[in-house]
Design a protein around this motif. Sequence first.
Motif, mmCIF file in Angstrom:
data_model
loop_
_atom_site.group_PDB
_atom_site.id
_atom_site.type_symbol
_atom_site.label_atom_id
_atom_site.label_comp_id
_atom_site.label_asym_id
_atom_site.label_seq_id
_atom_site.Cartn_x
_atom_site.Cartn_y
_atom_site.Cartn_z
ATOM 1 N N LEU A 205 23.584 -4.213 -0.661
ATOM 2 C CA LEU A 205 24.217 -4.002 0.645
ATOM 3 C C LEU A 205 23.579 -4.837 1.745
ATOM 4 C CD1 LEU A 205 24.562 -0.095 0.526
ATOM 5 C CD2 LEU A 205 26.424 -1.764 0.321
ATOM 6 N N GLY A 206 22.438 -5.461 1.451
ATOM 7 C CA GLY A 206 21.745 -6.251 2.471
ATOM 8 C C GLY A 206 20.960 -5.402 3.449
ATOM 9 N N VAL A 207 20.614 -4.188 3.050
ATOM 10 C CA VAL A 207 19.840 -3.283 3.904
ATOM 11 C C VAL A 207 18.353 -3.551 3.674
ATOM 12 C CG1 VAL A 207 19.285 -0.870 4.397
ATOM 13 C CG2 VAL A 207 21.639 -1.525 3.846
ATOM 14 N N LYS A 208 17.610 -3.734 4.749
ATOM 15 C CA LYS A 208 16.177 -3.957 4.634
ATOM 16 C C LYS A 208 15.477 -2.671 4.198
ATOM 17 C CE LYS A 208 15.815 -7.641 8.106
ATOM 18 N NZ LYS A 208 15.176 -8.052 9.382
ATOM 19 N N THR A 209 14.366 -2.832 3.489
ATOM 20 C CA THR A 209 13.632 -1.666 3.000
ATOM 21 C C THR A 209 12.166 -1.746 3.408
ATOM 22 O OG1 THR A 209 13.243 -2.781 0.878
ATOM 23 C CG2 THR A 209 15.129 -1.286 1.018
ATOM 24 N N ALA A 210 11.620 -0.597 3.771
ATOM 25 C CA ALA A 210 10.205 -0.489 4.120
ATOM 26 C C ALA A 210 9.607 0.694 3.394
ATOM 27 C CB ALA A 210 10.028 -0.328 5.627
ATOM 28 N N LEU A 211 8.430 0.504 2.826
ATOM 29 C CA LEU A 211 7.687 1.570 2.186
ATOM 30 C C LEU A 211 6.562 1.983 3.124
ATOM 31 C CD1 LEU A 211 7.426 3.158 -0.534
ATOM 32 C CD2 LEU A 211 5.694 1.476 -1.177
ATOM 33 N N VAL A 212 6.478 3.270 3.431
ATOM 34 C CA VAL A 212 5.536 3.755 4.445
ATOM 35 C C VAL A 212 4.769 4.954 3.900
ATOM 36 C CG1 VAL A 212 5.293 4.607 6.805
ATOM 37 C CG2 VAL A 212 7.125 2.992 6.252
ATOM 38 N N THR A 213 3.444 4.860 3.925
ATOM 39 C CA THR A 213 2.639 5.952 3.392
ATOM 40 C C THR A 213 1.411 6.212 4.244
ATOM 41 O OG1 THR A 213 1.324 6.691 1.489
ATOM 42 C CG2 THR A 213 1.452 4.321 1.846
ATOM 43 N N SER A 214 1.015 7.485 4.307
ATOM 44 C CA SER A 214 -0.223 7.857 4.983
ATOM 45 C C SER A 214 -1.444 7.606 4.107
ATOM 46 C CB SER A 214 -0.200 9.349 5.373
ATOM 47 O OG SER A 214 0.661 9.580 6.453
ATOM 48 N N GLY A 215 -1.197 7.201 2.860
ATOM 49 C CA GLY A 215 -2.299 6.939 1.944
ATOM 50 C C GLY A 215 -2.964 5.606 2.214
ATOM 51 N N LEU A 216 -4.249 5.525 1.907
ATOM 52 C CA LEU A 216 -4.967 4.263 2.011
ATOM 53 C C LEU A 216 -4.445 3.295 0.959
ATOM 54 C CD1 LEU A 216 -8.595 5.615 2.501
ATOM 55 C CD2 LEU A 216 -7.078 4.690 4.251
ATOM 56 N N TYR A 217 -4.569 2.003 1.241
ATOM 57 C CA TYR A 217 -4.034 0.968 0.355
ATOM 58 C C TYR A 217 -4.592 1.095 -1.057
ATOM 59 C CZ TYR A 217 -2.800 -3.650 -1.419
ATOM 60 O OH TYR A 217 -2.293 -4.676 -2.174
ATOM 61 N N ARG A 218 -5.874 1.404 -1.185
ATOM 62 C CA ARG A 218 -6.542 1.435 -2.486
ATOM 63 C C ARG A 218 -5.955 2.484 -3.414
ATOM 64 N NH1 ARG A 218 -12.401 3.082 -0.532
ATOM 65 N NH2 ARG A 218 -12.946 3.961 -2.529
ATOM 66 N N LYS A 219 -5.354 3.532 -2.836
ATOM 67 C CA LYS A 219 -4.736 4.540 -3.684
ATOM 68 C C LYS A 219 -3.220 4.378 -3.729
ATOM 69 C CE LYS A 219 -3.574 8.607 -0.962
ATOM 70 N NZ LYS A 219 -3.702 10.067 -0.862
ATOM 71 N N ALA A 220 -2.625 3.828 -2.671
ATOM 72 C CA ALA A 220 -1.171 3.719 -2.610
ATOM 73 C C ALA A 220 -0.634 2.597 -3.495
ATOM 74 C CB ALA A 220 -0.723 3.493 -1.162
ATOM 75 N N TYR A 221 -1.296 1.443 -3.480
ATOM 76 C CA TYR A 221 -0.726 0.303 -4.200
ATOM 77 C C TYR A 221 -0.694 0.509 -5.709
ATOM 78 C CZ TYR A 221 1.032 -4.314 -4.951
ATOM 79 O OH TYR A 221 1.849 -5.351 -5.309
#
Length: 330
Positions: free
Chosen positions: A193-209
Amino acid sequence: MNTQLSLPGFGQLDTAHGWKIIEKCSDDLHTAGKNGVSHIVSTGDGKVELIGFAEQTLAYVKSEMGFPAYYPIYQASLTEPVEAVLMDLDGTTVHSEEFWIWVIEQTVASLLGDASFRFSPEDIPFVSGHSVSEHLCYAIDKYAPGASLADARAFYTKHTDREMELILAGRGRPNAFSPAPGIKDFLLELKRLGVKTALVTSGLYRKAYPEILSAFNSLGLGDPEEFYDTIITAGYPLGRGKAGTLGELEAKPHPWLYAEACRVGLNISDRGAVIGIEDSGAGVCALRLAGYYTVGISGGNILGSGTRGMCNSYCESFDEVLKIIKGDTK
């Protein structure tokens, strides 16, 4: 008996959706019926309070860390076409809440020197969905009075680093991270659909990625950094002489992570062109305080935390969310 009322900029409230009508703001600065205040309500978990005046509404976000904040309420309306979708990680994109609650549980067990320690069901809304420091402060206050946050964070880091290494080596806790049902088709449809996507988390990068990388590997979606238009985490842990983050003080339910993802990461200023999807009480509060159309999705603690009233819509599946995005809600 359910009560309905309306607050400027926010709209209709219904106590059936978890709202509690209170007399005073918890910082004692505002009282209903005085100095222009019409009503004061709180979410069921008491984390956020709305103070209604004649022409505006303020949100008061409490803090276990001692840094509460006030925010103006913006009308959360949706225009077409939808330009972007902001999505939470834990519970919404990847099912991992039980794993991270277990890590917090292990942290408290280490603080107490009691390997048999377990949380009770009423603890769950307070040890998921917020920042790590908020979770730890709650647990210390209830189970380990006098323990230091620094010691708790040290144990948390130790347990997290161990488990992340095991998971990346293929020897971690079984089913720690699993993609949410329907997430692959949903993300691919947004791309179509051409809709942009963002992933947003309160977690620190070291655990989120590692979470999202593990999920994308199992889904066959390639590199998440190439797939998403932006990824916002709470940053990196503070340490002596090391670059850190303010994410532990301003994480969800504060609006800043979502605001940064949309305004800076995606360069979108029109709030009405954006939908946010969350499964946690802290998350739906963060989205609504940022002024975005807020979609709660089942499976998390929204109902249990009494924050259903922060949602513009509440869906059981991503197929239902797609209908909202496409304007097909009949």
